[in-house]
Design a protein around this motif. Structure first.
Motif, mmCIF file in Angstrom:
data_model
loop_
_atom_site.group_PDB
_atom_site.id
_atom_site.type_symbol
_atom_site.label_atom_id
_atom_site.label_comp_id
_atom_site.label_asym_id
_atom_site.label_seq_id
_atom_site.Cartn_x
_atom_site.Cartn_y
_atom_site.Cartn_z
ATOM 1 N N ASN A 31 21.232 36.742 37.564
ATOM 2 C CA ASN A 31 20.686 36.532 38.902
ATOM 3 C C ASN A 31 19.792 35.296 38.934
ATOM 4 O O ASN A 31 19.829 34.511 39.878
ATOM 5 N N PHE A 32 18.979 35.117 37.907
ATOM 6 C CA PHE A 32 18.060 33.976 37.860
ATOM 7 C C PHE A 32 18.823 32.669 37.658
ATOM 8 O O PHE A 32 18.458 31.637 38.210
ATOM 9 N N HIS A 33 19.894 32.695 36.874
ATOM 10 C CA HIS A 33 20.683 31.509 36.570
ATOM 11 C C HIS A 33 22.032 31.523 37.297
ATOM 12 O O HIS A 33 23.051 31.115 36.739
ATOM 13 N N SER A 34 22.027 31.974 38.526
ATOM 14 C CA SER A 34 23.294 32.145 39.250
ATOM 15 C C SER A 34 24.059 30.841 39.413
ATOM 16 O O SER A 34 25.289 30.831 39.400
ATOM 17 N N ARG A 35 23.356 29.732 39.557
ATOM 18 C CA ARG A 35 24.058 28.448 39.677
ATOM 19 C C ARG A 35 24.827 28.118 38.400
ATOM 20 O O ARG A 35 25.950 27.634 38.459
ATOM 21 N N ALA A 41 31.981 29.553 36.014
ATOM 22 C CA ALA A 41 33.177 30.222 36.547
ATOM 23 C C ALA A 41 34.128 29.191 37.153
ATOM 24 O O ALA A 41 35.346 29.268 36.939
ATOM 25 N N CYS A 42 33.597 28.233 37.897
ATOM 26 C CA CYS A 42 34.449 27.193 38.485
ATOM 27 C C CYS A 42 35.135 26.370 37.402
ATOM 28 O O CYS A 42 36.323 26.052 37.521
ATOM 29 N N LEU A 43 34.411 26.017 36.361
ATOM 30 C CA LEU A 43 35.003 25.243 35.274
ATOM 31 C C LEU A 43 36.111 26.021 34.567
ATOM 32 O O LEU A 43 37.141 25.442 34.189
ATOM 33 N N LEU A 48 41.919 26.674 33.744
ATOM 34 C CA LEU A 48 43.122 27.511 33.800
ATOM 35 C C LEU A 48 44.198 26.885 34.667
ATOM 36 O O LEU A 48 45.393 27.005 34.369
ATOM 37 N N ILE A 49 43.792 26.215 35.729
ATOM 38 C CA ILE A 49 44.763 25.575 36.627
ATOM 39 C C ILE A 49 45.418 24.381 35.954
ATOM 40 O O ILE A 49 46.613 24.161 36.096
ATOM 41 N N LEU A 50 44.630 23.632 35.190
ATOM 42 C CA LEU A 50 45.188 22.455 34.512
ATOM 43 C C LEU A 50 46.010 22.925 33.352
ATOM 44 O O LEU A 50 47.009 22.593 32.981
#
Length: 50
Positions: A31-35, A41-43, A48-50
């Motif tokens: 929660n504190f480090h959500s960014r 997660a985006c990376l 996975l897409i590449l």
């Protein structure tokens, strides 16, 4: 590839009491480090897409 939810479930099943103490601390950290968690997660999805 192991899913994150499966890892949490395995921790609870294998470590019992330790996991019960550890999971709230992990949740607070996330929660504190959500960014950081969001970027990671985006990376992972981009990799996975590449």
């Amino acid at each position: 590839m192991i899913q994150i939810g499966l890892v949490a479930l395995l921790l609870v099943l294998l470590l019992h009491r330790r996991a019960e103490r550890l999971m709230p601390r992990v949740r607070e950290w996330m929660n504190f480090h959500s960014r950081v968690v969001d970027v990671a997660a985006c990376l992972i999805f981009v990799a996975l897409i590449l």
